[in-house]
Each structure stands twice: as structure tokens, then as C-alpha cells.
Design a protein around this motif. Structure first.
Motif, mmCIF file in Angstrom:
data_model
loop_
_atom_site.group_PDB
_atom_site.id
_atom_site.type_symbol
_atom_site.label_atom_id
_atom_site.label_comp_id
_atom_site.label_asym_id
_atom_site.label_seq_id
_atom_site.Cartn_x
_atom_site.Cartn_y
_atom_site.Cartn_z
ATOM 1 N N PRO A 70 0.813 -1.216 0.000
ATOM 2 C CA PRO A 70 0.000 0.000 0.000
ATOM 3 C C PRO A 70 0.848 1.268 0.000
ATOM 4 C CG PRO A 70 -0.135 -1.101 2.137
ATOM 5 C CD PRO A 70 0.603 -2.015 1.216
ATOM 6 N N ASP A 71 2.031 1.220 0.647
ATOM 7 C CA ASP A 71 2.891 2.396 0.734
ATOM 8 C C ASP A 71 3.338 2.886 -0.622
ATOM 9 O OD1 ASP A 71 3.522 3.802 2.982
ATOM 10 O OD2 ASP A 71 4.615 2.120 3.862
ATOM 11 N N ASN A 72 3.616 1.955 -1.532
ATOM 12 C CA ASN A 72 4.199 2.346 -2.816
ATOM 13 C C ASN A 72 3.163 2.738 -3.850
ATOM 14 O OD1 ASN A 72 6.408 1.546 -1.468
ATOM 15 N ND2 ASN A 72 6.890 -0.201 -2.770
ATOM 16 N N GLN A 73 1.883 2.787 -3.446
ATOM 17 C CA GLN A 73 0.862 3.144 -4.427
ATOM 18 C C GLN A 73 0.328 4.540 -4.214
ATOM 19 O OE1 GLN A 73 -2.203 -0.047 -5.106
ATOM 20 N NE2 GLN A 73 -1.064 -0.903 -3.414
ATOM 21 N N LEU A 74 0.664 5.132 -3.068
ATOM 22 C CA LEU A 74 0.105 6.445 -2.755
ATOM 23 C C LEU A 74 1.062 7.530 -3.232
ATOM 24 C CD1 LEU A 74 -1.245 5.621 0.791
ATOM 25 C CD2 LEU A 74 -2.382 5.407 -1.401
ATOM 26 N N VAL A 75 0.516 8.485 -3.980
ATOM 27 C CA VAL A 75 1.350 9.477 -4.652
ATOM 28 C C VAL A 75 1.467 10.770 -3.852
ATOM 29 C CG1 VAL A 75 1.661 10.740 -6.795
ATOM 30 C CG2 VAL A 75 0.513 8.543 -6.810
ATOM 31 N N ALA A 76 0.354 11.219 -3.291
ATOM 32 C CA ALA A 76 0.337 12.542 -2.665
ATOM 33 C C ALA A 76 0.397 12.428 -1.149
ATOM 34 C CB ALA A 76 -0.919 13.288 -3.079
ATOM 35 N N SER A 77 0.753 13.539 -0.492
ATOM 36 C CA SER A 77 0.909 13.460 0.960
ATOM 37 C C SER A 77 -0.354 13.839 1.719
ATOM 38 C CB SER A 77 2.093 14.307 1.410
ATOM 39 O OG SER A 77 2.114 15.509 0.714
ATOM 40 N N ASP A 127 -4.476 12.225 -2.947
ATOM 41 C CA ASP A 127 -4.043 10.980 -3.563
ATOM 42 C C ASP A 127 -5.191 10.329 -4.313
ATOM 43 O OD1 ASP A 127 -1.905 8.826 -3.722
ATOM 44 O OD2 ASP A 127 -3.736 7.764 -3.183
ATOM 45 N N PRO A 161 -0.716 10.044 4.615
ATOM 46 C CA PRO A 161 -0.725 8.575 4.505
ATOM 47 C C PRO A 161 0.185 7.875 5.522
ATOM 48 C CG PRO A 161 -0.230 9.591 2.390
ATOM 49 C CD PRO A 161 -0.338 10.689 3.374
#
Lengths: 275, 270
Positions: free
Chosen positions: A89-96, A101, A137
Motif C-alpha cells: 500500500p505504501d508504494n501506491q500512494l502518490v500525494a501526501s 491521492d 498517509p
């Protein structure tokens, strides 16, 4: 015609290398919930990536809702329709910020700001993360992050979502949350392809497909697939614990009217036998 | 502990300064910086100082935070003011060997000190009152005209967004790797500077490997979500100039005029 229709799909990561997919035929109907099983390296993740044109088959064709994935013109149309949720899940979220996101997908589609807002709110409500919309996130749990990742896909309003081992990196609570979300999505009529290691998750599907060595080994309703305990064991695959217990009990002469798949079914049946 | 790192120094609040449009804030910050260096006499310097102090009071950020940001540069302030003090021209008031203290030198030192302090205060004010995402957003929009020169504005902004997103994640990971290496007997505390830096290698290599893996995953996840670069992309949050922003701009314009008038009509001191 089926929603997903793959015929004789062959794929290898390098030219001379061994085929990872060895002629897979897969048909998934609209609104169906299919679980794809198999041990590590059997090609199930590769198969998932051919479904949204991330990978193109070396031989054979994949049709999504009548569109050929190898047609450049419809690549993004296919990706909008077939969302892919990955393992980490960590590597799929783009925005903070969570809501930004989730907005990433619809923003890429070039929608009006108002429409994006509506979709983001709906998607966050659908995964029960609406009250976290302004959070960062990295402060969320694994299960929550994965639900946000799912919301990011839902916001594109796809008709099918492919889950590539969405619960593999989560704790039991997170797994439960994600599986509950998947079930509600299925009730909304979204076609679901769930790739998993966990047999108790596969049991929830309408149809189970077992892959081995880049080919489909068996497929069918969960009851019929998991009753073939011997075949699955031979290919070093697990069966649900309840089924395994039943299988062993059959060995000592206890008769089961139907293979139990979940702990509840098993308990119910054993109660009947014991009383 | 490492998880609680706050990104940038954003302090959420509901003040006027927080609410102002980030683009306006950046532009005004730049004009303030120019203004600070355009104050040549005490009158105009006092005007700029009053204005910046006013903004700081309005920003609703604990004064403690501003002092903290000043603490970092206190050495620089001391050194530059010392140098300036003894570099003045004219009659020395006090002399010790080659060190000559002059009136113009003292003025110069005061100006330099006040200017550096104001500079730090006003720029920290921007980072205290604007979230990092708003900042990147504003920078993307402000830099849009640079597209004419083939500068990839969207890509730069996207990189900043992703960097901001992954700083906490990678910090957490560093923490984990360090614990893991310590558990295997790695010694990271003892020894001199060089030894300490060398002992970071077993932390940095896994960190880099994992960062590359994350980058690969993220790129795929972005493509799965139809990312095709900046063309044809819209934004959920659009920025609008409100009455408040116009007020800020007009107010700043007035102060600028005041400073310019002071500079013209009052004899410059430095």
C-alpha cells in the motif's frame, strides 16, 4: 461475450527466457468475483498485469469488454475500466494528503474539478475512510493505506478491479478491513479478480481459478475446487483449514455431505455429527 | 521518534495569513525580500520592520517558533555584523590596532542585522503558514509560463510532490534498517566522524535498493491510474484569488510605495 476474455495468452519477460504464462485461457463475466490462486512464481501477478495493458501478451489476445489490450488507442480506456490494486500500500500512494491521492486518478482523466470532488468523496465513503481525508498517509495503518489505495482506483469509476495480493503485507485486522471492502464492491456490481495466497479469502469468490507453471490447473466453484485436496497438495498448494480438517476426518471414516470451506460450516457440521 | 518528523514546518491554523492564496504569498514574499534590501534609511527600515512584525502577529504562529528559526543563524548574524562594524569609512570613534570603529560602520552593522532577521522571519512565516502541498501547487502554477522555455514545470512539481510524500516513509525505513543492522551487531555510535560515516554504508545500501524498488512500484501504480504526464490533466483543488488576497496585494503595494517615498525624500544613511 464475457467482460474479460483472454485466450491462449503467452508471456515471457525476456526474449529467450522461459514463458511465465503458457497459454492461459480466462473468461470472467461482468459482476463476477473470481479468485486466482497459485504458489509463488506461477504467473498470477503477470496475468493480472496483462489485464490492464501494463503487459502485452507475446502470443494470444486479451479482450476487455470487447477492447483488445494491444490496441494503443484504447490503452487508457482499458486502464480506466480495469483498476489494479498492488500488494504494497505504501508504494501506491502518490500525494501526501489522502484526498489528493484519491484525486490523482480522476485528475489524470482530465475531469472537471467539481466532478473530481464528487468522485473523491464517494470513493472515500465507499472504503470508509472519509473522516481521514485530510490526513497524511504515513500516519495510517496498513489496512487503512490499502483502503485509500482502493479508493484511488474506485474514484476512476472502473467496472472491474484486479487485486494483486492486496492483503499480503497486512496484519489480520487490515486483511479483514480490506476483504470487507472487496465484498461491498462486489455487491455494487463491480467485477473482481482477486489474486491471493490465503485460501480463506478465495472461499468468498464465486469462482476459483488455480494456476500452476503459467497454466490454469483447475477452475470452478470454491467447493468443487477445494474438494480436490490431493491434486492441490500435489502442486504444493494449500486448502482452507476447515477443508483440510474435513479431508482428514474423511480418511478415518466420517462422512461429509459437502466439503466445508469456512470454520463456521465445519463447526456446524461437526456439531451435527457429535450430537 | 523518527516518525514524528514534521514536514516543512507547517503549523495549521485559521489565521488570515494561512487563508491567503499560496501563489499570492510567494509573490509577496519575493517582493518583501527585495523591499528589505531597498530600505536605505531608518524610516523605511522601520516601516518594513513594522509591516513584517504585523504579519507575524497576524500569522497566529507561536512566537517561540520564530525564535527557533532565528537561533539557527545567530552565528551568521554575529559574524556579518562584526565585519560590517569595522568596515565603515570616515572618522574612527574608537581604534584598536587595525580595528577602526566608525559611525557609518555601526549603522551598517545595524542594517545588516535587521535585514537578515527580517529575511528569516518573513520566509519562515511562509513555511509556517503554508502546507507543503499548497506550496508545490503554487510553485507549479506560478512557473507555468516557463513552459515557453521548454522547462518541464509539471514534472518538477510532480517530483516535489512525490519527494514530500516519501520523506516520512523513507525515514521510517532508515529507522528500521538501522535497528536491523544494530541487531546484527553493527556499531554506529562509537568512533570519530569518518568511522561513523563509514558505518552508515550498511544502512544506505539497503535504503537505496528499497527506494529503487519503491520507485518501480510507484511508477507502475501511477500508470495503472492513467498517468500520462501533465497534458490534459486537471486538478481537484483550483486556486482562486479572493478579496482577502487583493487586500494583501494592495496593502503590500502601499508599503512598497511608502518605502520608496522614504528612500527618495530622506537622505540615505548607508
Amino acid at each position: 461475450m464475457s467482460y474479460i476474455s483472454a485466450s491462449n495468452v503467452k508471456f515471457s519477460y525476456d526474449e529467450k527466457g522461459k514463458n511465465v504464462l503458457n497459454g492461459v485461457n480466462l473468461k470472467v463475466n461482468k459482476g463476477e468475483f473470481v479468485a486466482l490462486l497459485g504458489h509463488n512464481g506461477c504467473g498470477k501477478s503477470t496475468m493480472a498485469k496483462t489485464l490492464n495493458a501494463m503487459l502485452l501478451p507475446k502470443e494470444g489476445v486479451v479482450y476487455i469488454d470487447g477492447m483488445d489490450t494491444s490496441d494503443d488507442e484504447v490503452t487508457y480506456e482499458i486502464r480506466r475500466n480495469v483498476g489494479l490494486v498492488l500488494q504494497n500500500p505504501d508504494n501506491q500512494l502518490v500525494a501526501s494528503i489522502i484526498e489528493e491521492d484519491v484525486a490523482f486518478g480522476p485528475e489524470n482523466l482530465g475531469l472537471e474539478p467539481k466532478e473530481i470532488r464528487r468522485r473523491v468523496d464517494n470513493a472515500l465513503k465507499a472504503v470508509d475512510m472519509y473522516e481521514y481525508r485530510t490526513h497524511a498517509p504515513h500516519k495510517l495503518s496498513g489496512g487503512q493505506k490499502q483502503r485509500v489505495a482502493i479508493a484511488g482506483i474506485i474514484a476512476m469509476e472502473p467496472s472491474c478491479i484486479v487485486f494483486d495480493e492486496p492483503t499480503a503485507m497486512l496484519d489480520p485486522n487490515g486483511r479483514e478491513e480490506v476483504m470487507r471492502t472487496i465484498k461491498t464492491l462486489k455487491e455494487k456490481g463491480i467485477t473482481i479478480v482477486l489474486i491471493t495466497h490465503y485460501m480463506d479469502e478465495a472461499v468468498l469468490a464465486d469462482r476459483v481459478i488455480v494456476m500452476d507453471n503459467g497454466e490454469i490447473l483447475i477452475e470452478g466453484a470454491p467447493e468443487s475446487v477445494f474438494s480436490q485436496v490431493n491434486l492441490l497438495k500435489k502442486h504444493s498448494l494449500d486448502v482452507p483449514q476447515a477443508t483440510e480438517l474435513a479431508y482428514k476426518l474423511i480418511g478415518v471414516g466420517i462422512r461429509f455431505s459437502k466439503m466445508p470451506l469456512t470454520a463456521y460450516e465445519c463447526v456446524d457440521f461437526l456439531e451435527g455429527v457429535l450430537s | 521518534m523518527i516518525r514524528d518528523v514534521t514536514l516543512g514546518q507547517f503549523i495549521p491554523s485559521n489565521s488570515i495569513i494561512h487563508k491567503a492564496d499560496p501563489r499570492v504569498k510567494i509573490v509577496l514574499l519575493i517582493s518583501f525580500i527585495v523591499l528589505i534590501f531597498c530600505a536605505f534609511n531608518f524610516m523605511s527600515l522601520a516601516l518594513v520592520t513594522a509591516m513584517i512584525l504585523g504579519i507575524i502577529i497576524l500569522s497566529d504562529v507561536p512566537v517561540k517558533m520564530y525564535f527557533k528559526s532565528l537561533k539557527v543563524i545567530i552565528v551568521i548574524i554575529l559574524i556579518t555584523s562584526m565585519l560590517n562594524m569595522f568596515y565603515g569609512t570616515g572618522e574612527p570613534i574608537w581604534q584598536f590596532g587595525f580595528l577602526k570603529l566608525t559611525l557609518s560602520g555601526i549603522y551598517r552593522a545595524v542594517f545588516v542585522t535587521v535585514r537578515i532577521i527580517l529575511l528569516i522571519l518573513i520566509s519562515s512565516c511562509l513555511t509556517f503558514t503554508t502546507s507543503p502541498t499548497d506550496l508545490t501547487d503554487a510553485i507549479e502554477r506560478l512557473m507555468k509560463p516557463l513552459k515557453v522555455f521548454h522547462i518541464k514545470v509539471h514534472e518538477i512539481a510532480m517530483m516535489m510532490t512525490i519527494a514530500l510524500r516519501f520523506v516520512p516513509t523513507l525515514l521510517e525505513e532508515t529507522d528500521k534498517i538501522m535497528s536491523a543492522q544494530k541487531a546484527r551487531g553493527a556499531d554506529m555510535e562509537s568512533g570519530g566522524l569518518i568511522k561513523k560515516v563509514k558505518s552508515m554504508t550498511p544502512v544506505l545500501i539497503p535504503l537505496f535498493v528499497s527506494a529503487f524498488r519503491r520507485a518501480y512500484d510507484l511508477a507502475m501504480a501511477m500508470e495503472c491510474r492513467c498517468y500520462q504526464g501533465g497534458d490534459g490533466r486537471t486538478r481537484m483543488k483550483t486556486l482562486h484569488i479572493h478579496r482577502l488576497d487583493i487586500f494583501c496585494i494592495v496593502f503590500t503595494a502601499l508599503v512598497i510605495t511608502g518605502v520608496v517615498l522614504c528612500d527618495i525624500f530622506i537622505v540615505p544613511i548607508i
